[in-house]
Design an enzyme around this catalytic site. Structure first.
Site, PDB file in Angstrom:
ATOM      1  N   GLN B 239       0.828  -1.205   0.000  1.00  0.00           N
ATOM      2  CA  GLN B 239       0.000   0.000   0.000  1.00  0.00           C
ATOM      3  C   GLN B 239       0.866   1.261   0.000  1.00  0.00           C
ATOM      4  O   GLN B 239       0.367   2.355  -0.190  1.00  0.00           O
ATOM      5  CB  GLN B 239      -0.937   0.010   1.222  1.00  0.00           C
ATOM      6  N   ARG B 386      -9.472  -0.276   7.431  1.00  0.00           N
ATOM      7  CA  ARG B 386     -10.419   0.617   6.790  1.00  0.00           C
ATOM      8  C   ARG B 386     -10.767   1.827   7.655  1.00  0.00           C
ATOM      9  O   ARG B 386     -11.944   2.153   7.867  1.00  0.00           O
ATOM     10  CB  ARG B 386     -11.693  -0.122   6.390  1.00  0.00           C
ATOM     11  N   CYS B 387      -9.747   2.445   8.196  1.00  0.00           N
ATOM     12  CA  CYS B 387      -9.979   3.693   8.917  1.00  0.00           C
ATOM     13  C   CYS B 387      -8.651   4.414   8.991  1.00  0.00           C
ATOM     14  O   CYS B 387      -7.608   3.838   8.759  1.00  0.00           O
ATOM     15  CB  CYS B 387     -10.502   3.440  10.320  1.00  0.00           C
ATOM     16  N   GLU B 762     -13.122   5.323   4.075  1.00  0.00           N
ATOM     17  CA  GLU B 762     -13.124   4.692   5.387  1.00  0.00           C
ATOM     18  C   GLU B 762     -14.253   5.160   6.281  1.00  0.00           C
ATOM     19  O   GLU B 762     -14.594   4.498   7.261  1.00  0.00           O
ATOM     20  CB  GLU B 762     -11.758   4.931   6.032  1.00  0.00           C
TER      21      GLU B 762
END
Lengths: 164, 808
Positions: B239, B386-387, B762
């Site tokens: 990522q 996902r945040c 997110e």
């Protein structure tokens, strides 16, 4: 390592013949031996469906089937479903309705959906959700996948009607 | 020349900001032509895989690789002893700790990497793994961080000095040999004073369980050391490819220009693919040792057991308010379970991420946060699933505290939120725990949400259901889950955000081709977010060339400008800003070219959609396409040929997306089965680039939130065995379990972002988890529930009902 066995099968219309150990999984055959990398590996335990292919008319998770078990069968993967000049309505619909994000589940998802629509040409939302429950997606929340399949079904039914 | 095309048509032709442009990525994905890391095949490529520890805590007495080396197809077995001479048996973590690449004398969690078997293919590698003989001596296991802080058992002997003293960790003094850091924000004493003297105080412990991002594609890489040219190429599920290149260079000693890192298509990330894992290091070493490319791909069990857990926060909230419900103070204590190594993926100065956003969307004048990081015998990780960094934990805490306070005050939880929201006119708002919220209009969003779902009607229906249940007319109860969240994303300003000293700016480089098309490269990398589609839209609106004529490329460090990658919803806030700013540089030069071609002064032309026009004479213009060609074929006095620009963007602040969610749920108290009847999600992510993609992100984020709230967890038994290591036990919702979501929006642009965008990927997860959890808890509120920990799977919900006497 045990003795290799002779395997003959047809993938996307092409005859393939090779010697494989009995333990060789079909997904490995497809991806490593035949360079058909559309079907993916997501779990190797039959849960996620990223490796879904069609074998003799049935949706099969190729990560939990041995290549030798597929002896004599006809296999269709995402690569055999459409081509750039002649896309399957599902391939068009998934793009049109944002039915994918990272794309990793997509080949298995579309391959499964082709069978679902053969079995149930006019599915309800509930039938789609149930019929696709063997294919996991982590990105879309399924809402647009359902929408894509509904759109493809409508498109295919309309085309069929026009042809009749 | 008369223009036949209307201005509106010209705008539409660009497919710029606000257009639900179809994704350019989809053609290859729908035809099985994606190129993920496991699709990469190189001549002579080998496959590496790990011998992993079956024990959560054990000393390694011996590792015998000899039998494995006799297995046909096995070429090499690496152990810590092989890596030690290279200094690679340990590696630095993103959190300032270090982590064993291969077990160095002991193992600290089940599944830990012990040896790396390199073989001709996966089957031979698996055979080799079976043949490696490892002798373990079991040690006492610590899986509870509270107990770990009291235990005599030392998990990390390497962090205890010979005289028994504890050297400081990366984040200051350590209180105990299993303690990692204490991190504080806000003011302890004033907060405690307000809490002590308040009208109403309520305290609540809650455990935000350990879970895992579990993208459908696991982590993996292919390392190829070209000994002829001295170049290392590393393809992988990264990522943050540029940061990986720098880290690889620092730990391997290979000069950075000789390393090329490539992130190909990535099958979902959700934070799992931010960190650096032993598999990457071992693949690189194996490629150097064997002189051949080496691939390493996790299987699902490896993935769930070892790379990048999320959450595992033991939180205690204490909140005070006036009798009327105005919140006066918040205190939050966290015991954070980091596992055997502190490998949390946070900006370096924030060992608990942005947990200090835990005052949420509320005007809370006084607050204090204290987080203690603790070592246990669990896998390392601590990624932002996902945040943005620890924001889900923060928002869960405050959104539960609000509900608990509402119970204490006997107030409606929606009203309690409303009277405590930060008001529109208070922005930019300086929060008690330090952040400056850039913008917001919470009351408008909340009112719109409650009106749309007919909140009053839902409460009336719920009251009737409670009455019916008590009268024995139904066994189904109804919950109304509320959440209002503020995210903090777009890390971040270099002044306070860096990872291992690398500032968290991002970048974009644009080249306009002579015929009026373009390529733009960014320092980020899409994992499904659709960057190739949306960044072209930002650019189309900025430079007036159609998005369809702009190629977006990311992920190849040899060609893309340096950036810190994609996670924490930072792509749009940071790289998206860089894209707009680079576009503006293109436009500035284009203006000079246009003025030259139109034979007027620079200031006498202005940009209009896809062209520069002479002010007051719109019939005189040069299109961007014409200008692009001129840049390559005209000798313009004072201007260099060509039309290119690069921008490195250091954001002045984070962005603060927010949203209002409502979940309506029916629960069968005899089976614990939940039925989500309605889910309404209003998101305000500022300027909306592609509504179709925003909606898709919201659907996906909500579904991951549903999973976490209603069943997904990484659970351990007392021996440190992972109980949820396959998709049989680890809950990923199917199409059958997931509802249809209603999406809505308000638009409050970020005042400091060049196009006002805030990021959205997110938000639905951050807001969704408390919303689903609150729905379950709200259903049981009339029956005496105050707080029950997630995950709320059917069995645990059945237990809730049972504890409340509802089965009597």
């Amino acid at each position: 390592m045990s003795k290799k066995m002779h395997v003959k099968l047809k993938v996307n219309g092409k005859e393939e013949e090779f010697l494989a150990e009995p333990r060789e999984l079909l997904i490995y055959t497809l991806r490593e031996r035949l360079n058909i990398t559309g079907p993916h590996i997501g779990c190797e335990t039959s849960h996620c469906g990223a490796c879904t292919v069609t074998i003799d008319g049935k949706s099969v998770k190729s990560c939990t089937m041995f290549a030798v078990q597929a002896e004599g069968s006809e296999i269709t993967t995402i690569e055999g479903i459409g081509n750039p000049d002649d896309l399957h309505p599902l391939q068009t619909a998934f793009k049109e309705h944002h039915g994918l994000q990272c794309g990793y589940c997509t080949p298995g998802m579309i391959t499964r959906a082709t069978k679902l629509l053969e079995e149930t040409p006019n599915p309800t939302e509930e039938e789609i959700r149930f019929g696709m429950a063997g294919n996991l997606c982590r990105c879309t929340g399924y809402q647009n996948i359902v929408k894509s399949i509904q759109a493809a079904a409508a498109e295919m039914n309309a085309a069929k009607e026009a042809a009749e | 020349m008369k223009d036949e095309v209307t201005r509106e048509e010209r705008v539409d032709n660009l497919k710029g900001l606000g257009c639900s442009r179809k994704r350019v990525e989809d053609a290859r994905f729908t035809q099985g032509k994606g190129n993920y890391v496991d699709d990469i095949k190189l001549d002579g490529m080998l496959f590496g895989d790990f011998v992993r520890s079956p024990y959560a805590h054990a000393r390694i007495k011996s590792v015998n690789s000899e039998p494995a080396l006799k297995v046909p197809g096995v070429l090499a077995v690496l152990t810590a002893d092989d890596l030690r001479p290279l200094g690679l048996h340990w590696m630095p973590t993103l959190a300032g700790d270090k982590q064993m690449v291969l077990a160095d004398g002991k193992v600290l969690f089940q599944g830990q990497e012990v040896a790396f078997v390199v073989a001709e293919d996966r089957y031979a590698a698996a055979d080799g793994i079976e043949a490696v003989e490892v002798e373990y001596e079991e040690l006492p296991v610590l899986v509870n961080p509270h107990e770990a802080l009291k235990s005599d058992v030392v998990l990390r002997e390497d962090l205890v000095a010979e005289d028994g003293s504890l050297p400081d960790g990366a984040h200051g003094p350590r209180k105990h040999h299993n303690h990692i850091f204490t991190w504080e924000a806000g003011d302890r004493e004033p907060t405690e004073e307000v809490l002590a003297n308040a009208d109403v105080v309520v305290e609540q412990e809650m455990y935000y369980h350990r879970t895992h991002p579990c993208p459908l594609e696991t982590c993996g890489c292919v390392a190829s050391m070209d000994k002829v040219n001295g170049k290392l190429t590393l393809w992988g599920t990264f990522q943050a490819p540029h940061a990986i290149r720098t880290v690889v260079s620092l730990i391997s000693g290979i000069e950075e220009h000789n390393i090329r890192v490539v992130s190909p298509d990535i099958g979902g990330g959700f934070g799992n693919k931010v960190g650096a894992y032993p598999g990457y290091v071992c693949s690189v070493v194996a490629s150097i040792v064997t002189g051949k490319p080496v691939k390493w791909i996790e299987d699902r069990m490896d993935n769930l057991m070892t790379t990048a857990f999320a959450r595992d926060y033991h939180m205690t909230g204490k909140i005070s308010a006036t009798k009327e419900g105005k919140i006066t103070a918040l205190k939050c204590n966290v015991v954070a379970d980091h596992g055997g190594f502190d490998a949390c993926a946070d900006p370096t100065k924030f060992p608990a991420g942005f947990m200090n956003i835990c005052t949420g969307s509320y005007d809370i004048p006084t607050a204090f946060l204290e987080v203690d990081g603790v070592y246990t015998n669990k896998a390392p990780g601590g990624v932002s699933y996902r945040c943005s960094f620890r924001v889900t934990e923060a928002v869960y805490l405050i959104e539960r505290m609000i509900e608990v306070l509402a119970i204490e005050l006997n107030m409606d939880a929606a009203e309690l939120r409303r009277i405590n929201f930060i008001k529109k006119e208070q922005f930019p708002y300086k929060a008690a725990l330090g952040w400056e919220y850039d913008s917001g209009d919470y009351h408008t969003a909340w009112d719109k949400a409650l009106k749309t779902v007919d909140y009053a009607g839902l409460r009336a229906e719920q009251a009737q259901r409670v009455a019916d249940f008590k009268a024995g007319k139904t066994r189904s109860i109804m919950g109304i889950g509320l959440s209002f969240f503020t995210e903090i994303v777009g890390a971040g300003p270099v002044k306070n955000c860096d990872i291992l000293g690398l500032g968290m700016f991002d970048s974009c480089e644009i080249r306009i081709h002579p015929t009026g098309s373009a390529i733009a490269r960014l320092g980020t990398i899409s994992q499904g977010q659709g960057h190739a589609t949306t960044f072209a839209q930002i650019l189309a609106s900025e430079i007036g060339l159609p998005a369809d004529s702009i190629t977006i490329e990311e992920g190849d460090t040899d060609t893309a400008p340096y950036g810190l990658g994609t996670y924490g919803s930072r792509s749009t806030p940071v790289a998206g800003a860089a894209t707009a700013m680079a576009g503006r540089k293109i436009r500035a030069k284009a203006q000079m070219i246009a003025a030259y071609l139109l034979e007027v002064h620079d200031n006498d032309v202005e940009f209009d959609v896809d062209r520069f026009v002479v002010k007051g004479a719109p019939e005189k213009f040069k299109t961007m396409k014409e200008i692009a060609f001129a840049a390559y074929n005209q000798a313009i006095p004072g201007l260099e040929p060509g039309l290119e620009a690069v921008s490195y963007y250091d954001p002045p602040n984070m962005t603060y997306p927010f949203g209002a969610y409502v979940c309506v749920m029916d629960i069968d108290v005899d089976t614990g089965v939940t039925d989500i009847r309605r889910f309404y999600a209003l998101d305000d992510c500022g300027t909306r680039i592609n509504p179709m993609i925003i909606e898709g992100q919201v659907h996906g984020g909500l579904t991951e939130a549903l999973a976490v709230a209603l069943g997904q967890e990484i659970a351990y038994d007392k021996q440190g065995n992972v109980k949820t290591g396959t998709l049989m036990d680890f809950f990923l919702p199917t199409a059958w379990e997931v509802p249809n979501y209603e999406t809505d929006f308000t638009v409050t642009p970020s005042p400091h972002h060049p196009i006002g965008a805030k990021g959205v990927g997110e938000s639905p997860h951050v807001g969704g988890v408390p919303c689903f959890s609150n729905a379950v808890q709200d259903a049981f509120r009339p029956f005496g529930n105050k707080h029950t920990n997630m995950p709320h799977d059917h069995w645990r919900i059945w237990q809730m009902a049972s504890k409340l006497g509802m089965h009597d």
